[in-house]
Design an enzyme around this catalytic site. Structure first.
Site, PDB file in Angstrom:
ATOM      1  N   GLY A 235     -30.153  16.170  24.095  1.00  0.00           N
ATOM      2  CA  GLY A 235     -31.230  14.959  23.870  1.00  0.00           C
ATOM      3  C   GLY A 235     -32.447  14.888  24.582  1.00  0.00           C
ATOM      4  O   GLY A 235     -33.415  14.019  24.366  1.00  0.00           O
TER       5      GLY A 235
ATOM      6  N   CYS B 129     -20.588   2.014  -5.203  1.00  0.00           N
ATOM      7  CA  CYS B 129     -21.414   2.752  -5.967  1.00  0.00           C
ATOM      8  C   CYS B 129     -21.126   2.722  -7.703  1.00  0.00           C
ATOM      9  O   CYS B 129     -19.817   2.762  -7.802  1.00  0.00           O
ATOM     10  CB  CYS B 129     -21.316   4.459  -5.732  1.00  0.00           C
ATOM     11  SG  CYS B 129     -22.030   5.507  -6.889  1.00  0.00           S
TER      12      CYS B 129
ATOM     13  N   CYS C 110     -19.581   6.522  -8.744  1.00  0.00           N
ATOM     14  CA  CYS C 110     -18.138   7.037  -8.345  1.00  0.00           C
ATOM     15  C   CYS C 110     -17.510   6.096  -7.617  1.00  0.00           C
ATOM     16  O   CYS C 110     -16.401   6.227  -7.399  1.00  0.00           O
ATOM     17  CB  CYS C 110     -18.746   8.099  -7.272  1.00  0.00           C
ATOM     18  SG  CYS C 110     -18.999   7.739  -5.599  1.00  0.00           S
TER      19      CYS C 110
ATOM     20  N   CYS D  39     -24.800   5.774  -4.716  1.00  0.00           N
ATOM     21  CA  CYS D  39     -24.842   6.701  -3.507  1.00  0.00           C
ATOM     22  C   CYS D  39     -26.278   7.295  -3.266  1.00  0.00           C
ATOM     23  O   CYS D  39     -26.838   7.827  -4.305  1.00  0.00           O
ATOM     24  CB  CYS D  39     -23.752   7.885  -3.630  1.00  0.00           C
ATOM     25  SG  CYS D  39     -22.104   7.521  -3.698  1.00  0.00           S
TER      26      CYS D  39
ATOM     27  N   CYS E  78     -21.657  12.097  -4.423  1.00  0.00           N
ATOM     28  CA  CYS E  78     -21.437  11.246  -5.519  1.00  0.00           C
ATOM     29  C   CYS E  78     -20.776  12.057  -6.306  1.00  0.00           C
ATOM     30  O   CYS E  78     -19.885  11.739  -7.432  1.00  0.00           O
ATOM     31  CB  CYS E  78     -22.627  10.686  -5.786  1.00  0.00           C
ATOM     32  SG  CYS E  78     -22.538   9.081  -7.128  1.00  0.00           S
TER      33      CYS E  78
HETATM   34 ZN   LIG Z   1     -21.489   7.674  -5.859  1.00  0.00          ZN
END
Ligand SMILES: [Zn+2]
Lengths: 296, 207
Positions: free
Chosen positions: A32, A241, A244, A266, A272
């Site tokens: 970090g 979505c 999908c 997506c 997807c």
């Molecule tokens: Zn999707």
């Protein structure tokens, strides 16, 4: 392996690579923390993310398979150009499939498919310093990190709560790495923040303009800042979505016709596609089926 | 000491590819502390250097890295000549001034003599490369921290008790600290400053 003649492997000269490699090792050892690095500029078009490109060029080897995403998609102009650049200058194989990539250079997303050990995710970072908008002086932000003086960021987030009733920051949402350093996760949606924590893959971050490298080793704790009475929450959608049917992906709203009809899909195009290949379907598929039935 | 040409050996056959592969091995061991790897991108090393030490040097050192060598290595013509010739790294007399210290396990400077970095720039620290007589995953140290999902065990032979306890206690000064590569023949492991070290505890025998 054929590479374009007249170029260094992966374009960057060996001395710059060594300098960046040493900075990456320091970054990994101090999770970090932003390691400054020197070296030459890579003269690249705007939007390619020179920091991410320099890290990728220093890490990549002939055995790698490279995937590049921009906003979750493999087929944007930037993603295609960067992929071609390394195919040309390093002769490496490229892929759109998250599962088979060894290196993934990204802008704005973390893939939905969980990353595995021995994969490396390389983020393009525009502004590496999370405290910069609070304190413009580098000497001061260095001190704030040295002393873990992060109250100003808590105040900023709490101003959100006071004004909007919730934390409005939804991208570039600051995190604490390994309980020590505050880190800018790059402009990914906060939806992706939880994926950074305890990820089996190595995460590297490159900021080209400010010449900073930082890292999150595998299996490292990454926590998003929050408050007891306003815990950290990720974005969620009422829709799934349309392609999908996924109810757990980060969704983009897209306009589908001239009448302004919209649907949600997506943002991670490979994820997807993978789901569609597995037989998942969304409402867009239902629509097209019912249209066909009507026609018959 | 000048370069003695009769001591020179070949570097990497393919410097660009080998440097990259050795770096990836170094990146793996530093980001997954205690993991052992074997690196075989060079056939021989100068007499006095382990094969893994030599490959790390070829991959990471250059005119921008100051190097301190432990006494036996500093007196070794083959080591000096090859580092000068292949890496062109400046050699320094004081380990505190070094970006990299290359040392035999028996000739280690005190950790306190090395540069731990500063609160604002903890990266400006010495990286230690230690040549040890044996390196394995036998249970000796139990490691935990970033890069380790649960725990990992590591055995680094030949370290003195005071050095082991100094290294264990140095973790309290994080983010200041020393990152270490352990080298033995073609084997290599690493411990960054984040790794917590505990002596291995044998499982309690059931009554
Ligand atoms: Zn999707």
């Amino acid at each position: 392996m054929s590479t374009a003649t007249g170029y260094n492997f992966a374009y960057l000269d060996e001395q710059s690579k060594r300098m960046i490699r040493r900075a990456i090792l320091k970054g990994v050892a101090i999770p970090g923390y932003q390691v400054p690095f020197g070296g030459r500029e890579m003269p690249l078009p705007h939007g390619w993310g020179t920091g991410g490109m320099q890290v990728t060029a220093s890490v990549i080897g002939e055995a790698d398979k490279l995937k590049v995403i921009d906003q979750g998609a493999d087929d944007t102009t930037n993603a295609v150009s960067i992929r071609r650049f390394f195919a040309h200058t390093a002769g490496v194989e490229t892929t759109e499939q998250t599962a088979e990539a060894t290196l993934i250079q990204t802008r704005h997303r973390i893939p939905e498919r969980p990353l595995q050990a021995d994969q490396i995710l390389i983020y393009q970072v525009p502004i590496p310093e999370p405290l910069r908008f609070i304190e413009p002086r580098e000497s001061e932000t260095r001190k704030m990190h040295a002393l873990s003086e992060y109250g100003a960021m808590q105040v900023k987030l709490y101003e959100d709560v006071a004004r909007f009733g919730h934390i409005a920051t939804s991208y570039d949402y600051p995190v604490m790495v390994n309980n020590r350093y505050m880190m800018d996760p790059s402009p990914i949606p906060k939806f992706d923040n939880p994926k950074m924590s305890m990820m089996p893959a190595l995460q590297l971050f490159g900021a080209g303009f400010e010449k900073r490298i930082y890292a999150v080793p595998p299996f490292t704790q990454v926590e998003s800042l929050d408050f007891d009475d306003h815990p950290f929450e990720v974005q969620s959608w009422d829709e799934a979505c349309a392609i999908c049917g996924s109810d757990h992906s980060f969704l983009d709203e897209v306009i589908t016709d001239d009448n302004g009809s919209k649907m949600f899909v997506c943002s991670d195009t490979d994820y997807c596609r993978e789901r569609v290949d597995q037989g998942f379907v969304g409402t867009a598929a239902d629509l097209s089926t019912s249209e066909q039935e009507t026609e018959q | 000491m000048a370069v003695s040409s009769h001591e020179l050996i070949a570097g990497f056959a393919d410097p660009v590819q080998a440097s990259q592969q050795v770096f990836r091995a170094a990146l793996k061991v530093m980001s997954e502390p205690g993991t052992l790897v074997e690196i075989d991108y060079a056939e021989t090393a100068p007499k006095g250097l382990d094969l893994s030490t030599w490959q790390l040097a070829l991959s990471l050192l250059d005119p921008n890295t100051r190097v301190w060598l432990s006494p036996t290595l500093a007196a070794n013509d083959a080591v000096i000549s090859n580092l000068r010739f292949h890496c062109q790294c400046p050699l320094v007399d004081n380990p505190f001034d070094a970006d990299f210290v290359i040392a035999w396990h028996s000739e280690l400077p005190l950790l306190a003599e090395l540069n731990w970095g500063t609160a604002e720039y903890p990266d400006r620290s010495t990286t230690l490369i230690v040549q040890v007589p044996a390196l394995s995953d036998e249970p000796d140290w139990t490691l935990s921290g970033p890069g380790i999902e649960h725990t990992r065990s590591l055995y680094v032979a030949g370290l003195s008790e005071p050095f082991r306890s100094d290294l264990t206690r140095s973790r309290q000064r994080f983010p200041l600290g020393i990152d270490t590569f352990w080298c033995c023949d073609n084997r290599m492991a690493a411990l960054p400053r984040t790794t917590q070290i505990e002596p291995f505890k044998k499982a309690e025998e059931a009554c």
